[in-house]
Enzyme design. Sequence first.
Site, PDB file in Angstrom:
ATOM      1  N   LYS A   1       2.514  -2.018  -7.881  1.00 16.98           N
ATOM      2  CA  LYS A   1       3.881  -1.943  -8.394  1.00 16.98           C
ATOM      3  C   LYS A   1       4.875  -2.835  -7.656  1.00 16.98           C
ATOM      4  O   LYS A   1       5.699  -3.471  -8.277  1.00 16.98           O
ATOM      5  CB  LYS A   1       4.343  -0.491  -8.368  1.00 16.98           C
ATOM      6  CG  LYS A   1       5.707  -0.252  -9.002  1.00 16.98           C
ATOM      7  CD  LYS A   1       5.674  -0.473 -10.491  1.00 16.98           C
ATOM      8  CE  LYS A   1       7.018  -0.333 -11.140  1.00 16.98           C
ATOM      9  NZ  LYS A   1       7.064  -1.004 -12.442  1.00 16.98           N
TER      10      LYS A   1
ATOM     11  N   CYS B   1       0.868  -1.179   0.000  1.00 14.66           N
ATOM     12  CA  CYS B   1       0.000   0.000   0.000  1.00 14.66           C
ATOM     13  C   CYS B   1       0.906   1.230   0.000  1.00 14.66           C
ATOM     14  O   CYS B   1       2.119   1.111   0.122  1.00 14.66           O
ATOM     15  CB  CYS B   1      -0.827   0.031   1.276  1.00 14.66           C
ATOM     16  SG  CYS B   1      -1.769  -1.482   1.542  1.00 14.66           S
TER      17      CYS B   1
HETATM   18  C1  F6R Z   1       5.664  -7.042 -14.572  1.00 18.24           C
HETATM   19  C2  F6R Z   1       6.137  -6.565 -13.285  1.00 18.24           C
HETATM   20  C3  F6R Z   1       6.304  -7.549 -12.193  1.00 18.24           C
HETATM   21  C4  F6R Z   1       7.616  -7.258 -11.435  1.00 18.24           C
HETATM   22  C5  F6R Z   1       7.760  -8.207 -10.223  1.00 18.24           C
HETATM   23  C6  F6R Z   1       9.071  -8.004  -9.497  1.00 18.24           C
HETATM   24  O1  F6R Z   1       5.559  -6.008 -15.490  1.00 18.24           O
HETATM   25  O2  F6R Z   1       6.376  -5.407 -13.108  1.00 18.24           O
HETATM   26  O3  F6R Z   1       6.281  -8.860 -12.671  1.00 18.24           O
HETATM   27  O4  F6R Z   1       8.687  -7.425 -12.320  1.00 18.24           O
HETATM   28  O5  F6R Z   1       6.699  -7.998  -9.335  1.00 18.24           O
HETATM   29  O6  F6R Z   1       9.197  -6.710  -9.008  1.00 18.24           O
HETATM   30  P1  F6R Z   1      10.595  -6.110  -8.599  1.00 18.24           P
HETATM   31  O7  F6R Z   1      11.403  -5.984  -9.822  1.00 18.24           O
HETATM   32  O8  F6R Z   1      10.264  -4.808  -7.959  1.00 18.24           O
HETATM   33  O9  F6R Z   1      11.221  -7.089  -7.634  1.00 18.24           O
END
Ligand code: F6R
Length: 584
Positions: free
Chosen positions: A579, A2
């Site tokens: 994200k 969040c």
């Molecule tokens: C797809 C996407 C997710 C992230 C995943 C890992 O477009 O953004 O699959 O790649 O949740 O996130 P990070 O890179 O922040 O560990």
Amino acid sequence: MCGIIGYNGTDNAIPYLVDGIENLEYRGYDSFGCAFDSSGKIAIKKDAGRVKDVLSKYPIDQVYSNRGIFHTRWATHGAVNRVNAHPLTDCTGEIAVVHNGIIENLDELKAMLKNHKFVSDTDTEVISHLIEEEVSKGSSMESAVKSTTAKLVGSSSFAVLSSRDNSVYAVKKGAPLVLGLAKSGTFVSSDVPSFLKYTNKVVFLHDGDVAVLKKNGYKITNLYRKEPNHSVTMVKLSYEEVDKGRYHHYMIKEILEQPALIKKLLDSGLPDIKKAAGLINPSATVYLTGSGSSFYAATVGAYMMVKNGIKAMAIQSQDIPLYRRLMSNKDTIIIVSQSGETADLINSLDSISGIKKIGLVNTKGSTLANSVDYWLDMSAGQERGVAATKTFTTSAIMLTLLAYYTAGKEKDILPDLRLLSLNVYNIFVPSLYAAVDKVAAKLKNKENVFFIGRGIDYLSALEASLKLKEVAYIHAEALDAAMFKHGPLALVDRDLYVVSFMTKKNGPSTSNNIDEIKSRSGKIIGISEENDRAFDFFIRSQPAGAFSFITQIIISQLLAYKVSVLKKIDPDHPRNLAKSVTVK
Ligand code: F6R
């Protein structure tokens, strides 16, 4: 996960916090809620929905208040509805809490609070009742917050506002929290860009920190360390860099940033990659890990290592403990993460103590960037679109370079990087947009699409299919082109569309496979440097030697974006996603 933002100071907090929380919506957008001081009482507005929708029902633009805490939710405990939206209060309504994380010992804690009335299905509510319990025994708010924090198991960062005193409290345990030091007061937030308009003076909080934000300053103590060492960092990002500006969506802004990022990498990124390569033992094994797109970038890294004669394998982050038994202390593990906060990675870190860890991480001050032996900065700038675009390409390029540097063969790859940095600009020409628009219109109403390729092109297919799934809600499956004839061919009919990635080297073999699909009436969309007689639709990519796959990936990002927009989906906020995934 969040988003949290709070402020205490001498200015009106409300416009700052409304602006800030809208900036944090990439972290979750199921519900919005806020608590602010209203003449010595705590006022709360909250509901399910995006910030602007909730605020149109409960306007606060006429409110003046010097302190408040705001929250945008990505549901983990309890349905998406008004009651479960944060803030959650204690029995008296005098203590309001917004939270990012998961409390793992919830049942045990609730059992200690039998005489309290719980109204929601969230885990967060237990925090406000625990603070209430301590305060009712005579504790100050500050010590009640501290003893409550000590009882929580799991990742739990939160902020508290109470009518019992004039402070705002912030606790970092797991999920990120930073302080922003403005002239008029102090911010606490899940990230820096949310308050960057007002200050670039930042204090990154550490796990166990309890920050007390007063009207005229702040104090930090740490639950585990006597003297928490906090320096003030002047963040170099400018507000303009993280704003959407003239673009409709962050996703397209971030896709279009890629040529400049590739140039920056060529101009100034190579020394750090060389340094990281110097830490890797080329005769031992290199493990590469990540989740989602970052895992697919890790597969590119492993492919390039193997191509250069280095033993390497990509493992999904949740499998790190399984593979630990194969690792020796000569090996290296490269951990890829945009956010540096992904729970599947963070939770696996304990199992690999003693193994050399290089983190390819985009977020300064993140848990991962702070936990590895060497932090290789992705330097992609903040990525706000939920779908990874520029951080995927940056990671894939940096890992390719790392593989060549580790093998001592960088001379073989640097000309290709130069070629990429020139040719990547040639992707974004009118003919490309016309071709992509035509294909997007065809894919818009499809329920299933295949992406195929061989070798590195198969890795592009994996990432491209993930993009189409998440921003266009189309079931997309990636397959090695060679595998298609071993079963999936049964699915081919005149309605099936297959996107085929064909870099020069893999093209001829893939060409046989698309002929097999074509002769069974399937439709072929080719993303390739050269047209092929089997293509029904052709999108021209640009040559860049070993980096040709990058130009194809960028085209597939644009394709997913265009389909998303045609379907009237908001590509920056696809349903059910957020994200950074800070839960298991
Ligand atoms: C797809 C996407 C997710 C992230 C995943 C890992 O477009 O953004 O699959 O790649 O949740 O996130 P990070 O890179 O922040 O560990």
